[in-house]
Design an enzyme around this catalytic site. Sequence first.
Site, PDB file in Angstrom:
ATOM      1  N   ASN A   9      42.689  41.859  41.440  1.00 44.16           N
ATOM      2  CA  ASN A   9      41.397  42.612  41.935  1.00 44.16           C
ATOM      3  C   ASN A   9      41.124  41.529  43.071  1.00 44.16           C
ATOM      4  O   ASN A   9      40.642  40.508  43.096  1.00 44.16           O
ATOM      5  CB  ASN A   9      40.195  42.564  41.061  1.00 44.16           C
ATOM      6  CG  ASN A   9      38.841  43.167  41.741  1.00 44.16           C
ATOM      7  OD1 ASN A   9      39.124  43.326  42.895  1.00 44.16           O
ATOM      8  ND2 ASN A   9      38.078  42.751  40.999  1.00 44.16           N
ATOM      9  N   LYS A  11      39.052  42.074  45.573  1.00 41.08           N
ATOM     10  CA  LYS A  11      37.653  42.218  45.857  1.00 41.08           C
ATOM     11  C   LYS A  11      37.610  42.577  47.367  1.00 41.08           C
ATOM     12  O   LYS A  11      38.524  43.120  47.806  1.00 41.08           O
ATOM     13  CB  LYS A  11      36.878  40.768  45.516  1.00 41.08           C
ATOM     14  CG  LYS A  11      37.071  40.836  43.961  1.00 41.08           C
ATOM     15  CD  LYS A  11      36.280  39.676  43.423  1.00 41.08           C
ATOM     16  CE  LYS A  11      36.706  39.657  42.017  1.00 41.08           C
ATOM     17  NZ  LYS A  11      35.756  38.615  41.214  1.00 41.08           N
ATOM     18  N   HIS A  95      33.174  47.149  37.249  1.00 43.19           N
ATOM     19  CA  HIS A  95      33.023  45.506  37.470  1.00 43.19           C
ATOM     20  C   HIS A  95      31.631  44.807  37.692  1.00 43.19           C
ATOM     21  O   HIS A  95      30.929  45.554  37.993  1.00 43.19           O
ATOM     22  CB  HIS A  95      33.803  45.105  38.868  1.00 43.19           C
ATOM     23  CG  HIS A  95      34.195  43.770  38.937  1.00 43.19           C
ATOM     24  ND1 HIS A  95      33.188  42.836  39.289  1.00 43.19           N
ATOM     25  CD2 HIS A  95      35.415  43.078  38.773  1.00 43.19           C
ATOM     26  CE1 HIS A  95      33.916  41.603  39.259  1.00 43.19           C
ATOM     27  NE2 HIS A  95      35.082  41.706  38.809  1.00 43.19           N
ATOM     28  N   GLU A  97      30.358  42.731  39.117  1.00 35.00           N
ATOM     29  CA  GLU A  97      29.695  42.774  40.630  1.00 35.00           C
ATOM     30  C   GLU A  97      29.110  43.990  40.863  1.00 35.00           C
ATOM     31  O   GLU A  97      28.187  44.143  41.492  1.00 35.00           O
ATOM     32  CB  GLU A  97      30.738  42.300  41.740  1.00 35.00           C
ATOM     33  CG  GLU A  97      31.260  40.553  41.417  1.00 35.00           C
ATOM     34  CD  GLU A  97      32.554  40.289  41.830  1.00 35.00           C
ATOM     35  OE1 GLU A  97      33.318  40.990  42.479  1.00 35.00           O
ATOM     36  OE2 GLU A  97      33.025  39.295  41.009  1.00 35.00           O
ATOM     37  N   GLU A 167      35.582  40.541  30.916  1.00 33.76           N
ATOM     38  CA  GLU A 167      35.409  39.488  32.066  1.00 33.76           C
ATOM     39  C   GLU A 167      34.033  39.118  31.612  1.00 33.76           C
ATOM     40  O   GLU A 167      32.826  39.926  32.018  1.00 33.76           O
ATOM     41  CB  GLU A 167      35.263  40.287  33.243  1.00 33.76           C
ATOM     42  CG  GLU A 167      36.822  41.025  33.534  1.00 33.76           C
ATOM     43  CD  GLU A 167      36.656  40.884  35.257  1.00 33.76           C
ATOM     44  OE1 GLU A 167      37.946  40.538  35.508  1.00 33.76           O
ATOM     45  OE2 GLU A 167      36.076  41.696  35.857  1.00 33.76           O
ATOM     46  N   GLY A 173      34.932  33.786  38.852  1.00 32.34           N
ATOM     47  CA  GLY A 173      35.031  32.996  40.101  1.00 32.34           C
ATOM     48  C   GLY A 173      34.237  31.642  40.072  1.00 32.34           C
ATOM     49  O   GLY A 173      33.850  30.855  40.879  1.00 32.34           O
ATOM     50  N   SER A 212      38.278  33.649  36.135  1.00 33.55           N
ATOM     51  CA  SER A 212      39.060  32.214  36.428  1.00 33.55           C
ATOM     52  C   SER A 212      40.333  32.078  35.564  1.00 33.55           C
ATOM     53  O   SER A 212      40.856  30.984  35.267  1.00 33.55           O
ATOM     54  CB  SER A 212      38.280  31.213  35.815  1.00 33.55           C
ATOM     55  OG  SER A 212      37.009  31.216  36.686  1.00 33.55           O
TER      56      SER A 212
HETATM   57  P1  13P Z   1      38.376  35.313  39.236  1.00 29.84           P
HETATM   58  O1  13P Z   1      39.497  35.328  38.688  1.00 29.84           O
HETATM   59  O2  13P Z   1      38.032  35.010  40.790  1.00 29.84           O
HETATM   60  O3  13P Z   1      37.159  34.641  38.250  1.00 29.84           O
HETATM   61  O4  13P Z   1      37.665  36.890  39.437  1.00 29.84           O
HETATM   62  C1  13P Z   1      37.901  37.607  38.107  1.00 29.84           C
HETATM   63  C2  13P Z   1      37.406  38.932  38.357  1.00 29.84           C
HETATM   64  O5  13P Z   1      36.258  39.234  38.496  1.00 29.84           O
HETATM   65  C3  13P Z   1      38.321  40.081  38.280  1.00 29.84           C
HETATM   66  O6  13P Z   1      38.016  41.455  38.236  1.00 29.84           O
END
Ligand code: 13P
Length: 252
Positions: A9, A11, A95, A97, A167, A173, A212
């Site tokens: 992803n 982002k 997601h 976010e 997740e 992150g 992560s």
């Molecule tokens: P990270 O791998 O940067 O922690 O992000 C995970 C994520 O949100 C994947 O959708």
Amino acid sequence: MRDFLVAGNWKMNGSTASNAELVAGIVAGAPTSGSVKVLICPPFPYLSTVVAQVAGSSVAVGAQTVSEHEAGAFTGEVAPAMLRDIGCEYVIVGHSERRALYGETSFAVAAKFKAALDAGLKPILCVGETLEQRESGSTESVVEVQLGAVIDKVGIAGFATGVVAYEPVWAIGTGMTASPQQAQDVHRHIRNVMAGHDADIAAATQILYGGSMKGENAAGLLAMPDIDGGLIGGASLKAADFLAIAAAAAQG
Ligand code: 13P
């Protein structure tokens, strides 16, 4: 036996030039083992270009979100059929976010999941708890509600095509990865909830871990019986880092 899905992803990252380099690296190094599928999810403006770049390879392309509507006066939105039309196979929905920053409710996420299925896309439903929810002991109920909204909308049969990604919000992150056992416990719970509706679909559904994940911790996570791949943010932006996770899956 379930295959692994290793999904990047991206982002809101990348550019025409950096994507070209990243995709070339991923295509060149993606595992040839049939049991591992590699998927990349770039931002909307780059999807068509990336689809063209991966043509002829085993790498699949998906989007990061989608409208719940088919077409019409929805300024700024992208319809599921458009994603299919340009060659996307998957789409991420719900997601954390999107839920936290754009107010997407589980009800709206379920509508997106359904719209994606109706258009012939494979939706990847993200679920996961915040740190506060984990500390108050509500992880299982949080993911049950998030999953339940989709099952209410499309039935368990939606997961004959769909994928789940667990997740934990506190791991995204932050560099704080769930331990393999912490992740496995939630993955098992998700599968058990699904099995309450249909044991065969529950056994066949891919449940990815995200938060992560990187080359150094992937093998431990992917060795767990109910972890069928990863949804990777930061580590999907460098081909070598992303491929290290795919390689761990190929060995798992
Ligand atoms: P990270 O791998 O940067 O922690 O992000 C995970 C994520 O949100 C994947 O959708």
